[in-house]
Scaffold this motif. Structure first.
Motif, mmCIF file in Angstrom:
data_model
loop_
_atom_site.group_PDB
_atom_site.id
_atom_site.type_symbol
_atom_site.label_atom_id
_atom_site.label_comp_id
_atom_site.label_asym_id
_atom_site.label_seq_id
_atom_site.Cartn_x
_atom_site.Cartn_y
_atom_site.Cartn_z
ATOM 1 N N ARG A 197 0.934 -1.231 -0.223
ATOM 2 C CA ARG A 197 -0.006 -0.076 0.049
ATOM 3 C C ARG A 197 0.716 1.116 0.033
ATOM 4 N NH1 ARG A 197 -2.635 0.049 6.093
ATOM 5 N NH2 ARG A 197 -0.627 0.524 7.425
ATOM 6 N N GLN A 198 0.181 2.372 -0.337
ATOM 7 C CA GLN A 198 0.986 3.630 -0.466
ATOM 8 C C GLN A 198 -0.037 4.750 0.076
ATOM 9 O OE1 GLN A 198 2.591 5.094 -4.134
ATOM 10 N NE2 GLN A 198 3.877 6.136 -3.186
ATOM 11 N N PRO A 199 0.074 5.192 1.438
ATOM 12 C CA PRO A 199 -0.757 6.084 2.095
ATOM 13 C C PRO A 199 -0.082 7.505 1.165
ATOM 14 C CG PRO A 199 0.417 5.068 3.660
ATOM 15 C CD PRO A 199 1.154 4.541 2.432
ATOM 16 N N PRO A 200 -1.089 8.426 1.351
ATOM 17 C CA PRO A 200 -0.897 9.814 0.727
ATOM 18 C C PRO A 200 0.515 10.302 1.025
ATOM 19 C CG PRO A 200 -3.005 9.738 1.735
ATOM 20 C CD PRO A 200 -2.330 8.477 1.937
ATOM 21 N N GLY A 201 1.308 10.740 0.157
ATOM 22 C CA GLY A 201 2.290 11.362 0.555
ATOM 23 C C GLY A 201 3.729 10.696 1.007
#
Length: 124
Positions: free
Chosen positions: A39-43
């Motif tokens: 996953r890639q959280p915002p920023g």
């Protein structure tokens, strides 16, 4: 090999998030393949969450192990992420991915095949 994520785009805090990855062009039981969720959280950068290998054995990130499980349905060629007790900090784009070979399965750059990603927002 093609991968496609599916699941809810929004979920509420404390609930369980379930995302499914449907695989085509290859079998999730093929020898020497690892199938993962990232996953890639915002920023922020990509985070490896967990994996299931050809045999069905699973591996989890230590930071998420208490809340994460991965299962599979070989008849449908799918594997599923379950993330319990979600909070707004679990908001991210979630990806399923695959690699050939058992080493470095926790390193995102090692993955050969990726789904397009699905946005999940945790909010009340």
């Amino acid at each position: 090999v093609q991968l496609q994520e599916s699941g809810p785009g929004r979920t509420k805090p404390s609930q369980t998030l379930s995302l499914t990855c449907t695989v085509s062009g290859g079998s999730i039981t093929t020898n020497y393949y690892i199938w993962s969720w990232l996953r890639q959280p915002p920023g922020k950068g990509l985070e490896w969450m967990g994996a299931i290998r050809d045999s069905g054995s699973t591996y989890y990130s230590p930071s998420l192990k208490s809340r994460t499980s991965i299962s599979r349905d070989t008849s449908k060629n799918q594997f599923t992420l379950h993330l319990n007790s979600v909070t707004p900090e679990d908001t991210a784009v979630y990806y399923c991915a695959a690699k050939n070979g058992y080493s470095n399965y926790d390193d995102p750059i090692r993955y050969d095949y990726w789904g397009q990603g699905t946005q999940v927002t945790v909010s009340s």
